[in-house]
Design a protein around this motif. Structure first.
Motif, short mmCIF file in Angstrom:
data_model
loop_
_atom_site.label_atom_id
_atom_site.label_comp_id
_atom_site.label_asym_id
_atom_site.label_seq_id
_atom_site.Cartn_x
_atom_site.Cartn_y
_atom_site.Cartn_z
N ASP A 33 0.79 -0.98 0.34
CA ASP A 33 -0.04 -0.23 0.03
C ASP A 33 1.00 1.45 0.20
OD1 ASP A 33 -2.24 1.23 0.31
OD2 ASP A 33 -2.06 1.41 2.30
N ASP A 92 1.09 6.62 3.34
CA ASP A 92 0.93 5.96 4.18
C ASP A 92 1.27 5.57 5.73
OD1 ASP A 92 -1.52 3.10 4.27
OD2 ASP A 92 0.87 2.09 4.21
N HIS A 121 -4.92 6.57 5.42
CA HIS A 121 -6.00 6.30 6.07
C HIS A 121 -6.00 5.38 7.46
CE1 HIS A 121 -4.97 2.04 5.00
NE2 HIS A 121 -4.09 2.49 4.88
N HIS A 122 -4.90 5.97 8.04
CA HIS A 122 -4.36 5.76 9.78
C HIS A 122 -5.59 5.89 10.16
CE1 HIS A 122 -1.05 3.26 7.68
NE2 HIS A 122 -1.76 2.34 9.10
N THR A 141 -4.44 3.46 1.24
CA THR A 141 -3.83 5.17 0.61
C THR A 141 -4.09 4.90 -0.68
OG1 THR A 141 -3.06 5.07 3.04
CG2 THR A 141 -2.57 6.06 0.71
N ASP A 171 -3.29 -4.13 1.43
CA ASP A 171 -4.79 -3.51 2.92
C ASP A 171 -5.74 -4.53 2.92
OD1 ASP A 171 -2.04 -2.03 3.40
OD2 ASP A 171 -3.78 -0.63 3.97
MN LIG Z 1 -2.05 1.01 4.33
#
Ligand SMILES: [Mn+2]
Length: 327
Positions: A33, A92, A121-122, A141, A171
């Protein structure tokens, strides 16, 4: 997509549209990712005529399974990344620490008047840039990068589609955690030229012959502790540097995916020796345990069902540490 996110997307695209020199950074020990996101965006900007470089703080080479994502050689060694790029894009990365030895490029870029765009996207992203495109509901991501490419009107070439597809499969646990949107995105990428058979083969289903010997000895010494995790069970093993002789560190990453399939164990733990006496412990939970809490208490982090922490000592020391943490 909410209005804030749509505004962030438009702002990020504006930043990239006029950029003539772009530095794209994935997190240390990049996965599909992180590197797929950086290379997909890098390929699109390169095609628009920008000077593009992609890098990451560790290790020094692209992991073997990800080499097929960079056929034109956009990846440069970390020391070759300029001290203060005019536009830095972190992909990421939940925090700037995830950039490893390249972490100093963030304050240097901002101090020199450059921009730092964070695409991630965390859940716990620390928003360390000057500009952000962060959607914690995105499965990867690469989904945010695809939205950026659409906003830019960039062509979805087969190679860009391959990079994005690799991140999506990586992911989502090969679509084990998929939504209708995930499959719709995958369908679009395959239609654009991503080859699912080739990506799966390169990413997950390809190992040197020595991998069989390593897996054989590592699995043979696995232990099942039925009483651990409140009686839900713990399975654990270690991968020492001796086991990894002749292999790359990433060859050990598949071990936890084998170990976690054991019935009667809510939690799986695999300790990998990085340098003599220094270990990286990967934790996986089936569904009810919170391994992030345990990892955090031992100086690590991650997600509720997948986390990790560093440890020191002998293999026996590390096994005892893990068992005590889940006793
Ligand atoms: Mn990721």
């Amino acid at each position: 997509m909410g209005t804030d996110l749509a505004a962030d997307l438009a702002a990020a695209a504006d930043l990239l549209r006029t950029a003539t020199d772009v530095t794209l950074l994935a997190h240390v020990s990049p996965d599909a990712d992180a590197l797929g996101s950086a290379l997909a965006l890098g390929l699109a900007l390169h095609a628009r005529g920008a000077v593009v470089r992609v890098s990451f703080g560790f290790p020094t080479e692209v992991p073997r399974s990800l080499r097929g994502l960079d056929p034109i050689g956009l990846v440069v060694p970390a020391p070759a990344v300029p001290a203060a790029p005019s536009l830095l894009v972190a992909l990421d990365c939940a925090s700037e620490q995830r950039l490893g030895q390249l972490v100093d490029r963030v304050p240097a870029t901002i101090a020199a008047g450059g921009r730092v765009l964070v695409v991630d996207h965390h859940v716990a992203n620390t928003r360390f840039g000057t500009d952000h495109l962060i959607d914690e509901t995105a499965p990867a991501t690469v989904v945010l990068v695809l939205a950026l490419l659409d906003e830019l009107g960039a062509e979805l070439t087969p190679q860009i589609a391959k990079c994005l597809y690799a991140g999506l499969i990586g992911d989502t646990g090969s679509f084990r955690r998929a939504t209708p949107d995930t499959h719709a995105t995958a369908g679009r990428l395959i239609a654009a030229g991503a080859d699912p058979t080739e990506v799966a083969r390169q990413l997950m289903d390809s190992h040197p012959f020595g991998w069989l010997r390593m897996v054989s000895s590592v699995l043979a010494r696995a232990q099942l502790v039925p009483d651990a995790v409140d009686g839900r069970g713990l399975v654990l093993t270690v991968v020492s540097l001796t086991d990894l002789a002749g292999l790359e560190p990433e060859d050990a990453d598949s071990v936890v995916d084998l170990v976690r399939t054991v019935e009667g164990a809510e939690v799986a733990a695999v300790a990998k020796e990085i340098t003599p006496g220094h270990w990286s412990v990967s934790l996986r939970a089936v569904g009810s345990a919170d391994v992030r809490a345990v990892a955090a208490s031992l100086g690590g982090g991650g997600h509720r069902l997948a986390a990790g922490f560093p440890a020191r000592g002998s293999a026996e020391d590390v096994l005892v540490l893990i068992k005590n943490a889940f006793a």
